[in-house]
Structures are given as C-alpha cells and as structure tokens.
Design a protein around this motif. Structure first.
Motif, mmCIF file in Angstrom:
data_model
loop_
_atom_site.group_PDB
_atom_site.id
_atom_site.type_symbol
_atom_site.label_atom_id
_atom_site.label_comp_id
_atom_site.label_asym_id
_atom_site.label_seq_id
_atom_site.Cartn_x
_atom_site.Cartn_y
_atom_site.Cartn_z
ATOM 1 N N ALA C 162 7.569 1.710 4.645
ATOM 2 C CA ALA C 162 6.143 1.353 4.594
ATOM 3 C C ALA C 162 5.293 2.456 5.212
ATOM 4 O O ALA C 162 4.285 2.883 4.644
ATOM 5 C CB ALA C 162 5.898 0.030 5.324
ATOM 6 N N SER C 163 5.714 2.954 6.363
ATOM 7 C CA SER C 163 4.869 3.934 7.044
ATOM 8 C C SER C 163 4.999 5.322 6.421
ATOM 9 O O SER C 163 4.103 6.145 6.544
ATOM 10 C CB SER C 163 5.168 3.965 8.544
ATOM 11 N N SER C 164 6.101 5.582 5.710
ATOM 12 C CA SER C 164 6.216 6.864 5.012
ATOM 13 C C SER C 164 5.291 6.926 3.802
ATOM 14 O O SER C 164 4.923 7.990 3.342
ATOM 15 C CB SER C 164 7.659 7.099 4.543
ATOM 16 N N HIS C 165 4.940 5.752 3.285
ATOM 17 C CA HIS C 165 4.163 5.691 2.043
ATOM 18 C C HIS C 165 2.804 5.018 2.196
ATOM 19 O O HIS C 165 2.155 4.750 1.195
ATOM 20 C CB HIS C 165 4.962 4.921 0.977
ATOM 21 N N ASN C 166 2.417 4.702 3.446
ATOM 22 C CA ASN C 166 1.149 3.999 3.661
ATOM 23 C C ASN C 166 1.055 2.734 2.821
ATOM 24 O O ASN C 166 0.093 2.526 2.088
ATOM 25 C CB ASN C 166 -0.033 4.925 3.355
ATOM 26 N N ARG C 167 2.094 1.925 2.945
ATOM 27 C CA ARG C 167 2.125 0.719 2.141
ATOM 28 C C ARG C 167 1.878 -0.536 2.955
ATOM 29 O O ARG C 167 2.073 -0.559 4.161
ATOM 30 C CB ARG C 167 3.493 0.571 1.471
ATOM 31 N N LEU C 168 1.487 -1.594 2.264
ATOM 32 C CA LEU C 168 1.364 -2.925 2.840
ATOM 33 C C LEU C 168 2.491 -3.777 2.273
ATOM 34 O O LEU C 168 2.625 -3.892 1.057
ATOM 35 C CB LEU C 168 0.003 -3.519 2.454
ATOM 36 N N PHE C 169 3.298 -4.338 3.137
ATOM 37 C CA PHE C 169 4.415 -5.174 2.701
ATOM 38 C C PHE C 169 4.219 -6.629 3.098
ATOM 39 O O PHE C 169 3.907 -6.916 4.258
ATOM 40 C CB PHE C 169 5.724 -4.701 3.338
ATOM 41 N N PHE C 170 4.407 -7.514 2.133
ATOM 42 C CA PHE C 170 4.545 -8.928 2.461
ATOM 43 C C PHE C 170 6.036 -9.232 2.534
ATOM 44 O O PHE C 170 6.753 -9.022 1.552
ATOM 45 C CB PHE C 170 3.885 -9.811 1.403
ATOM 46 N N VAL C 207 -7.550 -11.101 3.981
ATOM 47 C CA VAL C 207 -8.038 -9.827 3.432
ATOM 48 C C VAL C 207 -8.975 -9.159 4.435
ATOM 49 O O VAL C 207 -8.912 -7.941 4.652
ATOM 50 C CB VAL C 207 -8.759 -10.062 2.083
ATOM 51 N N GLU C 208 -9.805 -9.956 5.058
ATOM 52 C CA GLU C 208 -10.735 -9.442 6.069
ATOM 53 C C GLU C 208 -9.969 -8.763 7.202
ATOM 54 O O GLU C 208 -10.289 -7.640 7.631
ATOM 55 C CB GLU C 208 -11.529 -10.636 6.614
ATOM 56 N N SER C 209 -8.936 -9.447 7.660
ATOM 57 C CA SER C 209 -8.143 -8.926 8.769
ATOM 58 C C SER C 209 -7.442 -7.631 8.376
ATOM 59 O O SER C 209 -7.378 -6.659 9.146
ATOM 60 C CB SER C 209 -7.123 -9.983 9.209
ATOM 61 N N LEU C 210 -6.897 -7.597 7.151
ATOM 62 C CA LEU C 210 -6.201 -6.386 6.701
ATOM 63 C C LEU C 210 -7.176 -5.226 6.544
ATOM 64 O O LEU C 210 -6.856 -4.074 6.873
ATOM 65 C CB LEU C 210 -5.471 -6.663 5.375
ATOM 66 N N ASN C 211 -8.369 -5.536 6.062
ATOM 67 C CA ASN C 211 -9.382 -4.485 5.939
ATOM 68 C C ASN C 211 -9.761 -3.935 7.311
ATOM 69 O O ASN C 211 -9.915 -2.720 7.487
ATOM 70 C CB ASN C 211 -10.634 -5.037 5.244
ATOM 71 N N ARG C 212 -9.885 -4.846 8.268
ATOM 72 C CA ARG C 212 -10.272 -4.432 9.621
ATOM 73 C C ARG C 212 -9.186 -3.506 10.200
ATOM 74 O O ARG C 212 -9.484 -2.475 10.779
ATOM 75 C CB ARG C 212 -10.439 -5.665 10.502
ATOM 76 N N SER C 213 -7.931 -3.873 9.999
ATOM 77 C CA SER C 213 -6.862 -3.053 10.569
ATOM 78 C C SER C 213 -6.778 -1.707 9.869
ATOM 79 O O SER C 213 -6.459 -0.687 10.473
ATOM 80 C CB SER C 213 -5.523 -3.797 10.495
ATOM 81 N N SER C 216 -9.344 0.437 11.373
ATOM 82 C CA SER C 216 -9.025 0.849 12.747
ATOM 83 C C SER C 216 -7.986 1.965 12.769
ATOM 84 O O SER C 216 -7.570 2.402 13.838
ATOM 85 C CB SER C 216 -8.516 -0.354 13.543
ATOM 86 N N GLY C 217 -7.555 2.410 11.602
ATOM 87 C CA GLY C 217 -6.686 3.581 11.576
ATOM 88 C C GLY C 217 -5.235 3.316 11.246
ATOM 89 O O GLY C 217 -4.413 4.221 11.253
ATOM 90 N N LYS C 218 -4.898 2.067 10.933
ATOM 91 C CA LYS C 218 -3.513 1.781 10.578
ATOM 92 C C LYS C 218 -3.276 2.149 9.111
ATOM 93 O O LYS C 218 -3.978 1.675 8.232
ATOM 94 C CB LYS C 218 -3.197 0.297 10.788
ATOM 95 N N SER C 219 -2.275 2.951 8.877
ATOM 96 C CA SER C 219 -2.048 3.431 7.516
ATOM 97 C C SER C 219 -1.050 2.565 6.760
ATOM 98 O O SER C 219 -0.954 2.642 5.547
ATOM 99 C CB SER C 219 -1.565 4.876 7.551
ATOM 100 N N LYS D 62 1.895 3.094 18.888
ATOM 101 C CA LYS D 62 2.335 2.796 17.525
ATOM 102 C C LYS D 62 3.818 3.148 17.371
ATOM 103 O O LYS D 62 4.267 4.191 17.828
ATOM 104 C CB LYS D 62 1.520 3.637 16.548
ATOM 105 N N GLY D 63 4.562 2.258 16.748
ATOM 106 C CA GLY D 63 5.940 2.579 16.390
ATOM 107 C C GLY D 63 6.906 2.663 17.559
ATOM 108 O O GLY D 63 7.981 3.236 17.430
ATOM 109 N N ILE D 64 6.579 2.079 18.712
ATOM 110 C CA ILE D 64 7.518 2.160 19.841
ATOM 111 C C ILE D 64 8.177 0.827 20.168
ATOM 112 O O ILE D 64 9.093 0.776 20.982
ATOM 113 C CB ILE D 64 6.861 2.730 21.118
ATOM 114 N N ILE D 65 7.721 -0.257 19.546
ATOM 115 C CA ILE D 65 8.248 -1.579 19.933
ATOM 116 C C ILE D 65 9.761 -1.663 19.733
ATOM 117 O O ILE D 65 10.457 -2.375 20.448
ATOM 118 C CB ILE D 65 7.520 -2.724 19.186
#
Lengths: 328, 328, 328, 328
Positions: C162-170, C207-213, C216-219, D62-65
């Motif tokens: 997920a973090s290598s590709h800036n993805r959102l996973f359910f 969706v609001e929460s995911l947009n906010r995060s 805030s810089g989470k990729s 980030k990423g340390i948990i």
C-alpha cells in the motif's frame, strides 16, 4: 534393463533437518504411485539392525509435509559401522522382502549406505538432508534454505536490540566445517563481517575492520561467526579479545543453537524434497544404485555416492566479495 | 574499454516485490564502494520525469534490507510511454549529471528502459523484481521466493481449518499469466490439484480427480488456482460448478490477494538482490548497457533486455509431474 | 459434596479455532492427573450421536499443543437440535459409561450443551473456543489472540505494498456480528478507519475522514472492515462507492478469509487453553455442571452457560477512542 | 484543576522491548491530537543531559508501530544517578520549554524519574516497557507478550529436533529475577519441568521427575530454565549434573539470548502501547504526576511510581499447578 523393485525402505539418519518429512512423504507417495510397497525404518541404521519397520501407504504421510524433524526419528549408529551390524541389517531387509533402500541424511549416512551396497550389492539411493549444505553434488541440501530463513529471522531480531543500544553482537551460526550458512545469513542479515572456516581474517584485521566501520558512522554491528571458524578459540574468547582491543562498543554474544535445525520447511525445501523423493524411487526402479540425488542447475541429477562423500562443497567466492561491498 | 560512469540513478517501477529495498541498498552501496555517486528516483518513471531525485549514500540505505515494499515507491507511468515524457526524463538525468540508470521491476519496466536506451543512447541496466517470476533470463525474480513462503504459510493455515471441517478449498494465488507461484505452492502446500494457465485440465477432469481423491480416503482438499487460469470464468464460478457437481464436500474459496506482495524478504531474496545490485552497477561501469542481470544456474549473468522481454519464462514440466505423484 | 465422575468425554464443535487442540490436550491430561478416564468424540455432536469415540490417555495428545485446527474434527450438527438426536447421544454416553462432557466451541455449541443438560441432567462444562471473541463471561475466547496476530501480520504485509503505491486498502476481517477483531487489528495495524457493526460511521463521514487524512499528508491508508459491518452492502460495493467519491487514491480490497482461523496458537492461547481445560475437568469433578469456564480479570472463573449465551460480549469503547487518536 | 501542559518529552531507557516504538508513536500522536508539542529524547537520560532532542509530529512516527527496538535508542545512564546529571537534564528541559516527561522503561528508569520529580517538581509519567514483566502495577509490561511468542516459536523448533533424536534440552530464557517468561513458555512449549527463581525444585527432585517422565514413555523432553534460577551454578553445570545422574538421554543446552528482545510486537503489545501512550499524555494534561500507567483487569490505571518500584510482581501460582498437571 529395468530392475524389478517391489518394496522400498526409507530411513533418516544423522542430524535432522527441515524437509526430511517432506522427503519421506515423497518417497512413500512415489512408491504408491508406482504400485511398490514402502516401509519406514525408525531411528536410521539402528532401526535397520533392530528390524524396527513400519509398513507405509500414501495416507501414512498425511499432514507431514510442513512438519520439522522426522517422523521416522533419527540416530547416529556406531554398530552399523561394524560388519556384524550391517549383516544384521541385511538379514532384516531380506526377511521383509525389501529390495531397495533410500537413505536421507549427510555424508556419514551416505558412507554407511555405500559400504552396505558394496558388501551386499543392495540397491541404495541417497537424499542429502542437512542444514549445513556441505554435500558435493547438490547446490542445496534439504533444510539449508529453511535454516537460512530461521537464522536471518533471529538476526533481524538481534539487530533490533543491537541498534537500540549501539551494540556489537557476535552471532554464532551452525554449518559444521563449512561457511555456507554464515556467508548467506551474513549478507542477508547485513553483517559487518562474516567469519568462516574457508577464510582466515585474523583478529587484528577484524578489529581494524570494526574500527573502520565505527568511524564511518555505524553505531551498531553484527558479526556472523560460523561454528567451524577458528579465529578465536571460541566465540566467547573472541568477544573478550574484541572487548579488550576496541573502545566504544558494548560487545555481546549470541549462540543460536539447535533452533536452527527445526521449524516448518520453506516452500523451496518442500518442493526440493518432493522432487528428490520421486527421483530416488524412480532411479531405484530403473535399476540405478549407489547414487545421491541432488539439485544441479535447477535439475535433479544423480551423483555417485562416492563422489558425493569425497567431493568438497565449495563456498561461492562471489558471495564473499558481495558481502565486502555490502558492508561499505 | 571502460565507460567513465560517475553517477548512477536507481528506481523501482511496476508492482512492488519483497527484495526491492535490498536491491536498492545493493546498488547504492556498490556505487559507494566504487566511489560513484548514487541518486534515488521516487515513484519510478514518474519521478524521473518530475526530477523527484534524492542523493543517496551508504548510510541512506541503513536498515532496509529486511523491509518489504520499496522506499523509493513505485508507480505505473502512462506518460513515460510518450516521446515527450521520455525527453523530459532524459533532460532531468542530464541536468543532474547522471550517466547510468538501474531500473528494478518487471517487463513493462524493462520495455520502458529499452526504448529509453534506444532513443537517447542512455546506459540502462535492469534488475528483475516481481513476485510472478515471469521474466526470461533469470531462474528467479526478486520477491518470488518470499511470495512462495508467504503463500505456503497461508495455505498451511487454511489446511488447519479445512481438515478440521472436511472441507474443499479453492485458493487463488497471484502470478499474472504464468503458473510459477501456483505450481510451487501447490506442491509445497500438498494441494490435490493445481490449476495453471499453461495447462487446461477442464472442469470435468477436475471434478473427476476430486471425486477420486475423496474415494481414496482424503477428507479435505486444497486446490490451488493461479489467477491467470481460465478454467472457470473466475474462482467463485468455479466453486459454484464444483458445488453443483460434487457431493459430500463443503466447498470454500480464499483469494489471498495483496498480502502476497509484502513482508520481509527471505534470505534467498536478500542475497539475490545484493548480488544483482552489485552486478548491475559493475556492468554499467564496465560499459555494458541494455541488459538485465539474472540468476542462471546459480550465477549472475547478463541477458539483453530485448530477450528478457520477448523470451518466455517457462514452467518446469517436471514439477507438474511431481505434483501429480504427490497427490496420490 | 463431590460427584464421583469416572469418565469424561471431550468434543469440539462449530468453527474451529487455534488453541482447541491445546484445550483437548489439557482436558485429557487433567483427567489422567486425576485418574479419570477420558474419551475423545469426533466431529462434535455428530460423533456423539454416532458413537464415534476414542479412548485417550496422556500420550494420545502428545505434540498437539502447537497445532492449529482440532484433531477431534469439528462439525455443525442439525440433528442434535432434535430431541431424537440428543436422545441418541445420551444413550451412547451411557453405553460408554461416560458421566461428564466438556464441549469446546461457541454459543451454538453451548446452547446444545445446555439443552442436553436440562433434558438428561447430564453434567456438562463449556470451554469458549472461537476466534471471534463474541462470548459473554470471558475476556478472551480461545483463538482470539492468535487470530489477532495472524491478521496483523497480513495487514503489515498489505501495508508494504500500500505504501509503495500510495494505495487505499479495504481489508475485511472475521468476527461475525462483533467488532473485536477489527478493533484490535485496526489499532495494531495503524488503520485510518475501523468499520465495526457496533458503530455506524456512515459513508459520507468515511469519505470525509479519508479526505482529511489525505490532506494531512498520508499517502496510503488502510481501512479495516469487520465482516459484520453493514456500511456498504458488502466490501466491494464499499470500494466502488469510495472510488467514485474520492480522488487521488488507487483503492483495493483484500478479504483475508479462512487463513484467520488456522496456524499455531500464540503463547497466550496455549496457556489459556491449558488453564481452561484443567478448570473444566476439576469443576466437573467437584460436581459443578452447566457452566462455561472463562477468563475474568486474569483468573479462570465459571459463568452459567445460560448467561454465556444470552449475555453480550461488548467491545471496549476506550479502544474506539484510542483508534481515533492514533489516526491523527 | 488542569495543568497547562504545552510540550511533552518522551524517552526510552534501560533494556529495549518490542512495543516501545508503538508507545512512542502513541505519545506523539496523543500530543498531536491534544495540540501539544512533542519532543523525542535520544538515548534515554543520556540524551536528556546532553540535550539530544528532536521535535516530533504525527508524521514523525509513521511506519514504526510494527518495528522492534526503539527509534529513540536506549541507554543505561550512570550520570543521571548524580545530582549534577539531573540538574543538567532539568536545565535542558526548561531551555526547551518542556513541561512534562514520559519515560518508557523498567524499574531503573522509574527510579530515575521519581527522584527527578521529587527534586525538581517536574511532571513525569512512566510506561512499563520490558520483556521481563517484573513491574508491579500492571499485569503486562510492554514486550512481554511478544517475547513469549518469540520464545515459544524457538522452543517449537527445538522440540522438532529434540523429538527426532530423543533428546533432553535445557532451554534458558530471559526474565531477570522473575519466572514470568519461563512459566508461560514452559506451559505453552509443553515443557517437562520449569525452573524458576520463585520455586526451588532441587537437583534431586529434577532428576527424579525426569526419570519418572522417561519411564512413562516420553522419549524427549524440554526443561525451561529462567535465567534467574539458581538450581545449578549455571545452565551448563546443570546439564553436566543431569548428564552424570541420568541415563538414556542425550542432554543439550540452548541459551536463547538477545533475540528474545527483538522482533515486530504482537497485536496485544501494539494495542497496549497505544492505550498506555494516550493515558500517559492525558494524565499529564490532567495534572497527574509521578505515576506509572499499567494494565489492571484489562483497564489502563495509574499506580504511583513509588509503588511500581517497591511492589513485587508476583507469578501466578495457578500456572505452576497447571504446568504440573500438563506434564502428566
């Protein structure tokens, strides 16, 4: 001309290794596939001399492919080194109607099988099972790949605490007289230095190297030491020497020990064991004898047991160089 | 004649795979060892076109050898497929004084690198990083061995519950258009059947085989299905078909999904990555270009990118046979 | 006054869970310790009605403490829900001279045991075994802790990619109607949001929460979804909704499935199983009946089966708040 | 009345433990949530005296948990035991505008914090981080649960080889002066005997017990020895004694060592760390000081540091009895 093999016995001998159960399973199922009877022998050559046999069918080996150790148990036998012992074994095999033997183990196991074959002209086939990878005629012995992962996992854990405390750890790994395990886990574990029997670094150069890495900004280090390495009298004296001759490091020792021999085999070892078992059985059926099955260039090939025992499993010198570059 | 490479860039592109970080580390440290500058490029070709570069030294890659994913991030780039995109990338490389490029990825990544090399005569070197093992010119791609162990571990867990409940599980594994993962984990996981794109078993024969194994006394079964297999429209319809055409089994589906791409790389993948990174850098230094480094017969060798892309990574037919014998 | 229990039967029923084998082992060994005979019943209530019994002694349960699944197999039984079925079971128990029954399972299992006890006044004792932790009267059911670690390990792997590709996973996890697994693994896996049946977040707020995060810089992000959550019709429709209503994320789904039920039990589950088995046997010996053994404030206590079934295992609201703070 | 805390510092001190990073992350994110500044201090009290600080925000952790060890590093400090050292620390905290301190560690760490609080009336809060579980006021210290799983996994591996060779293994585990680790892993690992400092079995009774289990048909055995146990001078002399006084066993020793301190924290430790970090920060905000946060009956509660240090963490006597019954 094909032999008319009707009943094959299988045993495990010497130090156990992950993948031995998978190899037993493969021998048993290959026999079932070819409509040959199969007998398991308990505790290696000991059981052969005592007639400790068990009839096995395809279902007998259910659920063992992922188990470490060996369900047939293993032992080292002194008695089988005598003519009388081997005579006893031969009689037991004859009594049971067994006409082929698959032995899973290392060079001691193979030596026994070869002598047995010479004395009684009994068809034997070897499968290399040992974590040490010290057998000629195969790029990988059964259990080697699993042991590498087990050790690397342990080193990863040790590194967590090493780097939290700016410590230097000497980690002793198995491998008998060869450095295969040490060399691979040293690279994979990001070791600063790897001490193997095949190369004599010397205490002075070791300390020099550790000092250099410290100056280059590394705050913690791991040195992997093969159990067969002779740089210090043993790893604890090595630690003491470095403690006295280096400053700024808190030096610790970890001897990983027998956990290296256990655990669920890796995918690689399970597949290799499955391939080797089939080849061993089918080679006996085809009338081959006195060979070891091995992995050469990703193919399963036969090597005369004699060569397997006398040949020397050499370390890959390229890996030494890679390790050197990686610790830049 | 040796090239006078002074600064090498490294990037990861396409699907990520365990071992990519170990390869990045190796490229960076090999550069440091040879006193060459090294630059990391973020998000593959995207970062190349945006000039998203980061100067790296031996310490920049500390502590990443055992981390899954890629610290340089990865992406699939449409823009790099255009001439304009590649022009932009070339200008960024020139501006930065970079004279060699190592790309870590799969065939899409290599195609991009090859075209880029042809257009700008820019030295490129490929490292095969994908769990699918679908690249010609290497027996193992980076991440393949790790993924095998991850999948086998999951299948072991599924078997626990399958055998407690006498269930039949269809387990879908990755592998794109090839059956490498399925074939190996099928053998290692003790699967009853392995469905791969390279072989068309057919629904009838599948049901027949499952019925036969049920009669032979197996109370639970696992069928491994490669994602590229086309036996049913998809794994859920396959399940429905079997549900309707077989009795006595409670049939379930498990799609293992993206966890197969992550996790700490195995010892094998870390060592392979370390060897490949060194070879890629040293080949560029020696003036080689447009090659992929690969593992052939346990040695690191070069294969022209063109061949790596056009060649076909074939499955080992011996494994199919072994699988068949093992499910006796 | 003490009962004169002489022979105890043990069975596992319902969904299997890691630790069931450890509990069987404990029941068997506690019987051996107290010189009581012990009988294993195969396939839960099915085996009880069919008289599928096996005499067990301390050695019968050797080497199973670390095995997932249940060696006694499990099943869900419709027939035991009938008076006739239970009558059959009672007769089998009487014929065999069994005077106490330990059932390992979830609320369905306990309901059966309670009715059986009421009808035939037969001493029964329940041990809670289910990964879902949805039983009242115990802070932890057997298998819950192991499943948490299995899921967290899978999420760690998914995060790599997920973090290598800036993805959102359910990521869908088990837990039936309750959010215990989701809540704990969500915190431990560093999830952005945790969707559980006990709390209705709503699609808009998600969706609001995911947009906010994202702002805030989470990729990359992981959202853990309990299988019992009803926010979307199912997790695939949830994905589609988010795909349509959010920009900048590549959204993926992973359904972890049955691997959550398997694997070697954690140390916690093995110790808990060992304690529970002893308590179940000794409670029967002491004349107690119709109880479940459970862990309350780190002590093994008895809860009437009736309460265990009717009571509701509540999630810890503090965890919801902690999760919220952690995703800052 | 609420304190007006504006800036909190966090440090890790003493032996590292899995979960420390998760606790750091929680402290940092709880500060961010409450709009308080947060500062990381490197190398425990050493860094406090040297002013080795780093401003941290929600993204810094980030990423340390899921990482073992501690990103803030740890150390044992002699200088902080002097008045001068603590004065220096206080001045650094004041200079930086820090008005609250969270220390993560064991009793040595807490003693330092308590004295510091008394001398300078500086708000401090402790989080128990040690694998030994030897702190009063919490049922679980951070890292204990993870270490249990690490050790049990190693014992499972050792058992593979022990049972293949009919061997007796003495396995030494950590735990300082208490037997918590030994007692739990002994039960979970199926140990024949567990030697802990809290109970003096005596050499004669040990040999007697091992002989009894041998006679009862057990072909291999594992004895878990807590590092703090004094039954032999050390584990190697213990082995020698048993070797001389027992027949029929091949006796081996394995000292698990520092790998017990590392590795990804378990789900339990991550959740516990997250809960404790929040509670520590919010307690400081609420004006509490000189407490340790701990887990009591599954709730996070405060215990005065003084009690946490002076109180004794007692082993659960029920576990001793369960262990006894299990080795029937």
């Amino acid at each position: 001309m094909k032999n008319t093999i009707k009943k094959i016995a299988v045993l495990t001998s010497g130090g156990d290794a992950p993948g031995m159960n998978a190899a037993i399973r493969s021998v048993v199922r290959a026999c079932a596939y070819h409509k040959i009877e199969c007998v398991g022998v308990y505790r290696g050559y000991e059981g052969l001399m005592e007639g400790d046999f068990k009839q096995m069918n395809a279902r007998s080996v259910k659920g063992i492919i992922n188990k470490g150790g060996t369900i047939l148990k293993s032992a080292r036998s002194l008695e089988f080194k005598t003519k009388e012992g081997r005579q006893l074994a031969f009689e037991n095999l004859q009594k049971e109607g067994i006409d082929g033997l698959v032995v899973i183990g290392g060079d001691g196991t193979f030596t026994g099988a070869m002598i047995f074959n010479q004395e009684f002209n009994f068809p034997v086939m070897g499968i290399p099972g040992t974590i040490d990878n010290d057998i000629f005629g195969t790029s990988h012995t059964l259990g080697f790949d699993t042991a590498l992962n087990t050790v690397v996992d342990a080193i990863d854990k040790i590194r967590d605490t090493a780097s939290s405390h700016n410590r230097l750890f000497f980690v002793e790994v198995m491998g008998r007289d060869v450095g295969h395990i040490a060399l691979n886990v040293g690279i994979a574990g990001g070791a600063e230095e790897i001490l193997i029997p095949e190369e004599d670094l010397g205490l002075d150069r070791l300390v020099e190297s550790l000092n250099r890495s410290k100056k280059s900004g590394k705050s913690s280090s791991i040195v992997v030491v093969a159990e067969g390495d002779k740089i210090g009298k043993n790893i604890f004296e090595l630690k003491d020497y470095v403690d006295e001759n280096m400053e700024g490091y808190d030096v610790r020792v970890s001897v990983l020990g027998h956990m290296q021999r256990g655990g669920a085999p890796s995918c690689f070892d399970r597949v290799l064991a499955s391939r080797m078992g089939v080849k061993a059985v089918e080679s006996l059926i085809e009338g081959q004898t006195n060979y070891m099955v091995g992995l050469l260039n990703n193919k399963i090939e036969l090597t005369p047991l004699d060569n397997a025992i006398k040949g020397k499993s050499k370390i890959n010198l390229e890996l030494l160089r890679v390790s050197d570059i990686m610790s830049t």
